[in-house]
Each structure stands twice: as structure tokens, then as C-alpha cells.
Design a protein around this motif. Structure first.
Motif, PDB file in Angstrom:
ATOM      1  N   ARG A 116       0.846  -1.323   0.142  1.00 40.31           N
ATOM      2  CA  ARG A 116      -0.028   0.117   0.027  1.00 40.31           C
ATOM      3  C   ARG A 116       0.886   1.300   0.038  1.00 40.31           C
ATOM      4  N   HIS A 158       2.029   1.840  -3.462  1.00 35.49           N
ATOM      5  CA  HIS A 158       0.855   2.242  -4.158  1.00 35.49           C
ATOM      6  C   HIS A 158       0.450   3.925  -3.985  1.00 35.49           C
ATOM      7  N   LEU A 159       0.811   4.114  -2.695  1.00 45.48           N
ATOM      8  CA  LEU A 159       0.528   5.621  -2.370  1.00 45.48           C
ATOM      9  C   LEU A 159       1.751   6.346  -3.116  1.00 45.48           C
ATOM     10  N   GLU A 204       3.008   5.821  -5.696  1.00 44.56           N
ATOM     11  CA  GLU A 204       2.645   5.910  -7.232  1.00 44.56           C
ATOM     12  C   GLU A 204       1.671   6.841  -7.548  1.00 44.56           C
ATOM     13  N   GLN A 205       0.507   6.951  -6.635  1.00 44.04           N
ATOM     14  CA  GLN A 205      -0.453   7.867  -6.725  1.00 44.04           C
ATOM     15  C   GLN A 205      -0.032   9.312  -6.644  1.00 44.04           C
ATOM     16  N   ALA A 216       1.623  10.128  -9.701  1.00 45.38           N
ATOM     17  CA  ALA A 216       0.977  10.431 -10.620  1.00 45.38           C
ATOM     18  C   ALA A 216       0.098  11.877 -10.702  1.00 45.38           C
ATOM     19  N   TRP A 217      -0.194  12.207  -9.565  1.00 47.09           N
ATOM     20  CA  TRP A 217      -0.854  13.283  -9.201  1.00 47.09           C
ATOM     21  C   TRP A 217       0.216  14.673  -9.516  1.00 47.09           C
ATOM     22  N   SER A 262      -7.420   8.684 -13.145  1.00 44.76           N
ATOM     23  CA  SER A 262      -6.902   7.651 -12.374  1.00 44.76           C
ATOM     24  C   SER A 262      -6.301   8.026 -11.167  1.00 44.76           C
ATOM     25  N   VAL A 263      -6.016   9.513 -10.861  1.00 50.04           N
ATOM     26  CA  VAL A 263      -5.607  10.188  -9.780  1.00 50.04           C
ATOM     27  C   VAL A 263      -6.671  10.793  -8.833  1.00 50.04           C
ATOM     28  N   SER A 264      -7.886  10.961  -9.464  1.00 52.13           N
ATOM     29  CA  SER A 264      -9.137  11.743  -8.803  1.00 52.13           C
ATOM     30  C   SER A 264      -9.681  10.774  -7.783  1.00 52.13           C
ATOM     31  N   PRO A 270      -8.523   8.080  -5.456  1.00 51.30           N
ATOM     32  CA  PRO A 270      -7.814   6.936  -4.934  1.00 51.30           C
ATOM     33  C   PRO A 270      -8.301   6.036  -4.068  1.00 51.30           C
ATOM     34  N   LYS A 271      -7.930   4.969  -4.050  1.00 48.75           N
ATOM     35  CA  LYS A 271      -8.729   3.928  -3.164  1.00 48.75           C
ATOM     36  C   LYS A 271      -7.454   3.079  -2.519  1.00 48.75           C
TER      37      LYS A 271
END
Length: 102
Positions: A13, A16-17, A19-20, A23-24, A70-72, A74-75
């Protein structure tokens, strides 16, 4: 093993954070860049250069739209089931394959 699985899920996680966040940041930079190029294009007289820049902007806007979607939203990701090799970094000197496996 339960602690190793929890540590693996946490590490997954965190990755993944990151990577998010990347991307942002990329979406933010591209938004500014595309706006600057668009402003420049409107200052150009009609012609081949302006047409080429406008075609590029169409592509850039579509790419930015995809990136922004994909950024808007986040899960919290669900990590895949870890293999023994995935768990090794979280087990210290223990083997993921049992007490007699090394």
C-alpha cells in the motif's frame, strides 16, 4: 506468518501511495505545461505551426484526462496474495516455506 503478511500488505500500500502521489504530481505539472503551450498557440497566426501545436494539444489533453481520472479517485488497494518469495523480506531469518526449508 500473519505479521509478515500484514507487513507485506502495508509495504504494498505504501508503494501504491507513492505511485498515486507521483501521478498526481505529473498531472499537476502537465496541466501547467499544457496551459502555457495553449496560451502560446493562441498567439500564433493561423498556419502549419499552430495547426501542429493544436493537434499536439488534443493528444496532451486526452492523456491528461486519462491521468487525472486515475488520480482523482484514490482507493485503498487490496494487495495480491503474497508468494513465499514476497514474504521473505518480512520474515527476518525465518523461511516462508516452513521450519525446515531454507
Amino acid at each position: 506468518m500473519q505479521e509478515a503478511r500484514a507487513a507485506y500488505a502495508h509495504a504494498y500500500r505504501v508503494k501504491h501511495l507513492g505511485e498515486q502521489a507521483d501521478a498526481w504530481y505529473q498531472a499537476s505539472r502537465l496541466t501547467e505545461y499544457i496551459a502555457a503551450v495553449s496560451d502560446h498557440a493562441t498567439s500564433l497566426p493561423p498556419g502549419q505551426e499552430r495547426t501542429e501545436i493544436e493537434a499536439w494539444l488534443t493528444f496532451a489533453d486526452a492523456h491528461l484526462q486519462h491521468l487525472t481520472e486515475s488520480v482523482s479517485a484514490p482507493k485503498l488497494p487490496t494487495p495480491p496474495k503474497p508468494s513465499g518469495d514476497n514474504l521473505k523480506p518480512f520474515l527476518g531469518h525465518w523461511s516462508p516455506y516452513g521450519p525446515r526449508s531454507y
